[in-house]
Design a protein around this motif. Sequence first.
Motif, PDB file in Angstrom:
ATOM      1  N   UNK A 113       0.817  -1.210   0.000  1.00  0.00           N
ATOM      2  CA  UNK A 113       0.000   0.000   0.000  1.00  0.00           C
ATOM      3  C   UNK A 113       0.856   1.268   0.000  1.00  0.00           C
ATOM      4  N   UNK A 114       2.054   1.179   0.570  1.00  0.00           N
ATOM      5  CA  UNK A 114       2.960   2.325   0.682  1.00  0.00           C
ATOM      6  C   UNK A 114       4.305   1.947   0.086  1.00  0.00           C
ATOM      7  N   UNK A 115       5.109   2.984  -0.233  1.00  0.00           N
ATOM      8  CA  UNK A 115       6.388   2.745  -0.894  1.00  0.00           C
ATOM      9  C   UNK A 115       7.490   3.586  -0.256  1.00  0.00           C
ATOM     10  N   UNK A 116       8.717   3.317  -0.682  1.00  0.00           N
ATOM     11  CA  UNK A 116       9.890   3.919  -0.077  1.00  0.00           C
ATOM     12  C   UNK A 116       9.887   5.435  -0.158  1.00  0.00           C
ATOM     13  N   UNK A 117       9.334   6.016  -1.220  1.00  0.00           N
ATOM     14  CA  UNK A 117       9.400   7.466  -1.372  1.00  0.00           C
ATOM     15  C   UNK A 117       8.604   8.191  -0.286  1.00  0.00           C
ATOM     16  N   UNK A 118       7.728   7.475   0.436  1.00  0.00           N
ATOM     17  CA  UNK A 118       6.943   8.094   1.494  1.00  0.00           C
ATOM     18  C   UNK A 118       7.670   8.132   2.836  1.00  0.00           C
ATOM     19  N   UNK A 119       8.674   7.274   3.024  1.00  0.00           N
ATOM     20  CA  UNK A 119       9.225   7.096   4.364  1.00  0.00           C
ATOM     21  C   UNK A 119      10.283   8.137   4.721  1.00  0.00           C
ATOM     22  N   UNK A 120      11.074   8.607   3.754  1.00  0.00           N
ATOM     23  CA  UNK A 120      12.191   9.473   4.116  1.00  0.00           C
ATOM     24  C   UNK A 120      11.769  10.849   4.625  1.00  0.00           C
ATOM     25  N   UNK A 208       9.851  -0.815  -3.424  1.00  0.00           N
ATOM     26  CA  UNK A 208      10.452   0.173  -4.319  1.00  0.00           C
ATOM     27  C   UNK A 208       9.404   0.940  -5.101  1.00  0.00           C
ATOM     28  N   UNK A 209       8.277   0.318  -5.407  1.00  0.00           N
ATOM     29  CA  UNK A 209       7.273   0.995  -6.215  1.00  0.00           C
ATOM     30  C   UNK A 209       7.825   1.319  -7.589  1.00  0.00           C
ATOM     31  N   UNK A 210       7.819   2.594  -7.951  1.00  0.00           N
ATOM     32  CA  UNK A 210       8.331   3.012  -9.250  1.00  0.00           C
ATOM     33  C   UNK A 210       9.827   3.315  -9.218  1.00  0.00           C
ATOM     34  N   UNK A 211      10.450   3.201  -8.057  1.00  0.00           N
ATOM     35  CA  UNK A 211      11.875   3.474  -7.939  1.00  0.00           C
ATOM     36  C   UNK A 211      12.687   2.237  -8.304  1.00  0.00           C
ATOM     37  N   UNK A 212      13.885   2.429  -8.819  1.00  0.00           N
ATOM     38  CA  UNK A 212      14.789   1.337  -9.145  1.00  0.00           C
ATOM     39  C   UNK A 212      15.165   0.600  -7.863  1.00  0.00           C
TER      40      UNK A 212
END
Length: 293
Positions: A113-120, A208-212
């Motif tokens: 439901x969530x991805x890395x770009x939300x955590x930082x 990762x979602x859309x991130x490499x």
Amino acid sequence: MSLTMAATRGLLRLTPKRTATAESLLEALPRRKAPAPVTAAVHRVAHVEESVVEGRPVIRLTPKAGASGAELLYTHGGAYVNPILATHWRILATLVASSGVTVTVPLYGLAPEHHVDEVYPLLDALYDDAQARSSRSRVFLAGDSAGGGLALGQALRLRDEGRPAPAALILISPWVDVTMTNPAIPATAPLDHMLGAGGLAEAGRLWAGEMDVRSPLVSPLFGALDGLPPVYTYQGDHDILLADAKKLTRGIRSAGGHAELRLYRGAIHVFVGAPWTPEARRALRHIAGVLRA
């Protein structure tokens, strides 16, 4: 290896390995439990304060006695898809009591439901808050498994942005490369009764979602490893993440940094959460010493 560690490893054989394959990981996701509540052990040693930061629950543990002034931002493991466990609260209760550290624990959003770009952004806000509270700039980053990867990723981000570095990194069985492509992993796989490379790689892709997946924010082992604060890694040798923990330590040392890899024979993934074993107690004593230094 102690008898209690051997018994613990034996019991793991009876537990289904949810990360064995991509399919088993995906099948387990609908059965995930809610985050474990703060335990009675934590309440005995710390004042517990709950808040919301960047839309996520955050729990702060302040020692009831012997506060040292040090701050610890702790990110929990769970392959980025599983919530915090009672095991994590057990580890933190011990560290609060033994070191006097104040601990901040973000309950960050989980994949898929969530991805890395939300955590930082969440971690940045909590780090700045800890820096503002710590009169002696004694702010540590720590985490286990996936949380260890987040702690390292945040340290790389802080360095690249020219922001104040943490006092040290404390990594417990860290997951620092979600691709699981280290050629040394298959040699350890038969010894690990908890983790499987196929399921972990799938969890990494979801996170990762859309991130490499090779981005240092997802797999910090692919980032430049120079300019880091001291890094202390606690690792069992019956863990498929051992190969990357060794690679991380070599990389930091080659870049001129200080890195210690404390290896525990026969120990399992995140063995520090098994305090009935002498291996866990030794590791927790050393971590407390780092936090008091």
